[in-house]
Write a protein that holds these residues in place. Structure first.
Motif, PDB file in Angstrom:
ATOM      1  N   SER A  70     -45.561 -15.560 -13.570  1.00 12.15           N
ATOM      2  CA  SER A  70     -45.822 -16.401 -12.725  1.00 12.15           C
ATOM      3  C   SER A  70     -46.439 -16.232 -11.810  1.00 12.15           C
ATOM      4  O   SER A  70     -48.005 -17.012 -12.035  1.00 12.15           O
ATOM      5  N   ASN A  71     -46.206 -16.964 -10.478  1.00 15.62           N
ATOM      6  CA  ASN A  71     -46.813 -18.147  -9.612  1.00 15.62           C
ATOM      7  C   ASN A  71     -48.180 -16.755  -8.987  1.00 15.62           C
ATOM      8  O   ASN A  71     -49.053 -18.215  -8.575  1.00 15.62           O
ATOM      9  N   ILE A  72     -47.629 -16.172  -8.706  1.00 15.59           N
ATOM     10  CA  ILE A  72     -48.143 -15.233  -7.793  1.00 15.59           C
ATOM     11  C   ILE A  72     -49.183 -14.703  -8.611  1.00 15.59           C
ATOM     12  O   ILE A  72     -50.488 -13.990  -8.048  1.00 15.59           O
ATOM     13  N   VAL A  73     -48.569 -13.764  -9.562  1.00 11.27           N
ATOM     14  CA  VAL A  73     -50.142 -13.333 -10.585  1.00 11.27           C
ATOM     15  C   VAL A  73     -50.622 -13.454 -11.796  1.00 11.27           C
ATOM     16  O   VAL A  73     -52.094 -14.160 -12.645  1.00 11.27           O
ATOM     17  N   GLY A  74     -49.507 -13.737 -12.890  1.00 10.41           N
ATOM     18  CA  GLY A  74     -49.467 -13.743 -13.901  1.00 10.41           C
ATOM     19  C   GLY A  74     -50.536 -15.661 -14.036  1.00 10.41           C
ATOM     20  O   GLY A  74     -51.202 -15.676 -14.858  1.00 10.41           O
ATOM     21  N   LYS A  75     -49.570 -16.856 -13.876  1.00 10.98           N
ATOM     22  CA  LYS A  75     -51.048 -17.982 -14.060  1.00 10.98           C
ATOM     23  C   LYS A  75     -52.048 -18.218 -13.292  1.00 10.98           C
ATOM     24  O   LYS A  75     -52.796 -18.514 -14.201  1.00 10.98           O
ATOM     25  N   PRO A  76     -52.448 -17.218 -12.536  1.00 10.41           N
ATOM     26  CA  PRO A  76     -53.271 -17.529 -11.168  1.00 10.41           C
ATOM     27  C   PRO A  76     -54.821 -16.344 -12.414  1.00 10.41           C
ATOM     28  O   PRO A  76     -56.356 -16.942 -12.259  1.00 10.41           O
ATOM     29  N   ILE A  77     -54.253 -14.784 -12.444  1.00  8.11           N
ATOM     30  CA  ILE A  77     -54.755 -14.512 -12.872  1.00  8.11           C
ATOM     31  C   ILE A  77     -55.588 -15.179 -14.248  1.00  8.11           C
ATOM     32  O   ILE A  77     -56.833 -15.127 -15.085  1.00  8.11           O
ATOM     33  N   ALA A  78     -54.708 -16.057 -14.795  1.00 11.36           N
ATOM     34  CA  ALA A  78     -54.873 -16.373 -16.638  1.00 11.36           C
ATOM     35  C   ALA A  78     -56.394 -17.409 -16.098  1.00 11.36           C
ATOM     36  O   ALA A  78     -57.007 -17.159 -16.438  1.00 11.36           O
ATOM     37  N   ASN A  79     -55.728 -18.270 -15.475  1.00  8.38           N
ATOM     38  CA  ASN A  79     -56.716 -19.435 -15.449  1.00  8.38           C
ATOM     39  C   ASN A  79     -58.058 -18.979 -14.388  1.00  8.38           C
ATOM     40  O   ASN A  79     -59.140 -19.281 -14.837  1.00  8.38           O
ATOM     41  N   ILE A  80     -58.112 -17.427 -14.126  1.00  7.14           N
ATOM     42  CA  ILE A  80     -59.470 -17.162 -13.106  1.00  7.14           C
ATOM     43  C   ILE A  80     -60.030 -16.457 -14.770  1.00  7.14           C
ATOM     44  O   ILE A  80     -61.350 -17.211 -14.347  1.00  7.14           O
ATOM     45  N   MET A  81     -59.429 -15.839 -15.468  1.00  9.04           N
ATOM     46  CA  MET A  81     -60.017 -15.323 -16.003  1.00  9.04           C
ATOM     47  C   MET A  81     -60.921 -16.786 -17.331  1.00  9.04           C
ATOM     48  O   MET A  81     -61.859 -16.153 -18.184  1.00  9.04           O
ATOM     49  N   LEU A  82     -60.449 -17.317 -17.142  1.00  6.26           N
ATOM     50  CA  LEU A  82     -61.070 -18.740 -18.651  1.00  6.26           C
ATOM     51  C   LEU A  82     -61.934 -19.668 -17.966  1.00  6.26           C
ATOM     52  O   LEU A  82     -62.088 -20.280 -18.285  1.00  6.26           O
ATOM     53  N   GLN A  83     -62.136 -18.806 -16.433  1.00  6.37           N
ATOM     54  CA  GLN A  83     -63.057 -20.412 -15.754  1.00  6.37           C
ATOM     55  C   GLN A  83     -64.402 -20.070 -15.932  1.00  6.37           C
ATOM     56  O   GLN A  83     -64.856 -18.559 -16.615  1.00  6.37           O
ATOM     57  N   LYS A  84     -65.094 -20.571 -16.251  1.00  7.32           N
ATOM     58  CA  LYS A  84     -66.625 -20.513 -17.045  1.00  7.32           C
ATOM     59  C   LYS A  84     -67.219 -19.915 -15.698  1.00  7.32           C
ATOM     60  O   LYS A  84     -67.611 -20.590 -14.599  1.00  7.32           O
ATOM     61  N   GLY A  85     -68.032 -18.915 -16.390  1.00  7.14           N
ATOM     62  CA  GLY A  85     -68.682 -18.605 -14.833  1.00  7.14           C
ATOM     63  C   GLY A  85     -68.777 -16.623 -14.861  1.00  7.14           C
ATOM     64  O   GLY A  85     -68.068 -16.407 -16.024  1.00  7.14           O
ATOM     65  N   ARG A  86     -69.439 -16.150 -13.514  1.00  7.48           N
ATOM     66  CA  ARG A  86     -69.450 -14.129 -13.205  1.00  7.48           C
ATOM     67  C   ARG A  86     -68.112 -13.961 -13.586  1.00  7.48           C
ATOM     68  O   ARG A  86     -67.690 -14.632 -12.544  1.00  7.48           O
ATOM     69  N   GLY A  87     -67.710 -13.050 -13.838  1.00 12.85           N
ATOM     70  CA  GLY A  87     -66.745 -12.535 -13.829  1.00 12.85           C
ATOM     71  C   GLY A  87     -65.329 -13.037 -14.772  1.00 12.85           C
ATOM     72  O   GLY A  87     -64.268 -12.365 -14.239  1.00 12.85           O
ATOM     73  N   ALA A  88     -65.323 -13.519 -15.764  1.00 10.27           N
ATOM     74  CA  ALA A  88     -64.530 -14.788 -16.037  1.00 10.27           C
ATOM     75  C   ALA A  88     -65.153 -15.259 -17.691  1.00 10.27           C
ATOM     76  O   ALA A  88     -65.964 -13.874 -18.280  1.00 10.27           O
ATOM     77  N   ASN A  89     -64.692 -16.496 -18.029  1.00 12.22           N
ATOM     78  CA  ASN A  89     -65.675 -16.509 -19.114  1.00 12.22           C
ATOM     79  C   ASN A  89     -64.531 -15.256 -20.677  1.00 12.22           C
ATOM     80  O   ASN A  89     -65.157 -15.996 -20.984  1.00 12.22           O
ATOM     81  N   SER A  90     -63.107 -15.739 -20.168  1.00 10.39           N
ATOM     82  CA  SER A  90     -62.611 -14.912 -21.678  1.00 10.39           C
ATOM     83  C   SER A  90     -62.188 -15.734 -22.428  1.00 10.39           C
ATOM     84  O   SER A  90     -61.454 -16.376 -21.591  1.00 10.39           O
ATOM     85  N   THR A  91     -61.258 -14.960 -23.081  1.00  3.71           N
ATOM     86  CA  THR A  91     -60.473 -15.430 -24.544  1.00  3.71           C
ATOM     87  C   THR A  91     -58.896 -15.196 -23.731  1.00  3.71           C
ATOM     88  O   THR A  91     -58.389 -13.641 -23.933  1.00  3.71           O
ATOM     89  N   VAL A  92     -57.900 -16.282 -23.141  1.00  5.87           N
ATOM     90  CA  VAL A  92     -56.986 -15.274 -22.358  1.00  5.87           C
ATOM     91  C   VAL A  92     -55.682 -16.202 -23.202  1.00  5.87           C
ATOM     92  O   VAL A  92     -54.730 -17.280 -23.736  1.00  5.87           O
ATOM     93  N   THR A  93     -55.219 -14.772 -23.173  1.00 11.38           N
ATOM     94  CA  THR A  93     -53.817 -15.480 -23.840  1.00 11.38           C
ATOM     95  C   THR A  93     -52.750 -14.758 -23.192  1.00 11.38           C
ATOM     96  O   THR A  93     -52.432 -13.889 -22.008  1.00 11.38           O
TER      97      THR A  93
END
Ligand code: NAP
Length: 302
Positions: free
Chosen positions: A170-193
């Protein structure tokens, strides 16, 4: 071994204490008071309770806060003018229009009329785009996904290099949290599916997750055998599955279930959020955090 329970109620209280201190310091050192307006159209009981909770939080933190109630039959034009008034008001750093709006009003038009620099809900396409670009471009993070990230980080889970699986797009949860976790930076930098109803083998993907974030809105969709032992499980789902009578008040209260079978999953996961009391309490807190950030940016404070 049973999982550690990640209490959103406790983490939210901790962040609110931090924000209260920051707000007091801003007032003392810079003579700035974070300002938040919540605009409510009509008398939808759920919307009234959400707006009331937001105002209460703003008040407790020492913000300048306004609840602007408008009648059900306000015209789209008048509502757009009202948004414009707050866009220009220097005392206001955050504008929130409570959804849903009545059918005769185009929600998208109203949300897009909010100054992106005061869009503390982070729904404006400019802020969605800023999040996609990442880094210094990001002004605000959308509240529920930002709360999810805080819970993972404060629970001490390593996100860098972690396999993060998000159920829901969803635009409210799924897409933005995926986007946040794949960013290069603290608390993220994950491999996201990201998985959804078009995904062929949901179980296969969930089982790979070091961090499993579930936002599907389907009670107990995720079975315990889909969870990797030791994984961090964030259950965003809030599903009303019935009603019970409260012992305290004698009134009916909803019975809520998450998207994960909590009782069984906690025997396998390393940490897990409960429903209620997990992600829920974080959302309003992150709205307050965005408002403080907006006030600081408007005053040129980093
Ligand atoms: P939504 O807009 O309905 O999106 C649900 C997503 O889950 C969709 O992408 C859908 O896939 C996917 N999905 C649904 N059933 C599925 C299944 N059987 N298998 C795989 N994927 C499935 O919901 P939302 O707004 O993201 O909210 C999700 C849940 O989180 C709800 O229970 C909501 O109440 C809760 N929530 C809680 C908070 C909070 O605690 N503060 C905030 C927001 C939402 P398709 O795209 O393929 O349809």
């Amino acid at each position: 071994m049973a999982a550690r329970i990640i209490s959103g109620t406790e983490v939210a209280a901790q962040i609110r204490e931090e924000l209260k201190k920051e707000t007091a310091e801003l007032k003392e050192k810079n003579n700035i008071v974070p300002g938040l307006v919540t605009i409510l159209v009509g008398k939808n009981p759920a919307s009234i309770s959400y707006v009331t909770a937001k105002q209460k939080a703003a008040h407790e933190l020492g913000f300048y806060s306004i609840q602007d109630d408008q009648p059900d039959d306000i015209t789209e034009d008048s509502l757009l003018k009202l948004v414009e008034k707050y866009n220009k008001d220097p005392r206001i750093h955050g504008i929130l229009v409570q959804l849903p709006l009545p059918k005769h009003i185009d929600e998208k038009k109203v949300l897009n009329a909010i100054d992106p620099d005061k869009d503390v809900d982070c729904f404006h396409p400019v802020n969605v785009g800023r999040l996609m670009i990442g880094g210094d471009e990001v002004r605000f993070l959308p509240c529920t996904p930002a709360g999810i990230q805080e819970l993972i980080v404060r629970a001490g889970f390593e996100t860098s290099g972690a396999e993060v699986v998000v159920v829901g797009r969803s635009n409210i949860v799924g897409k933005p949290i995926a986007n946040i976790m794949l960013q290069k930076g603290r608390g993220a930098n994950s491999t996201v599916t990201v998985v959804h109803t078009g995904t062929k083998n949901l179980e296969f993907h969930c089982k790979r997750a070091d961090i499993l974030i579930v936002a599907a809105g389907v009670p107990h969709l995720v079975k315990p055998e889909w969870i990797k032992p030791g994984a961090c499980v964030i259950d965003v789902g809030v599903n009303r599955v019935g009603e019970r009578i409260s012992e305290k008040t004698g009134r009916p209260v909803p019975i809520l279930k998450g998207d994960v079978d909590f009782d069984a999953a906690k025997e396998i996961a390393g940490a897990i959020t409960p429903v209620p009391g997990g992600v829920g309490p974080m959302t309003i807190t992150m709205l307050m955090k965005n408002t403080v950030k907006s006030a600081k940016i408007s005053a040129g404070i980093k």
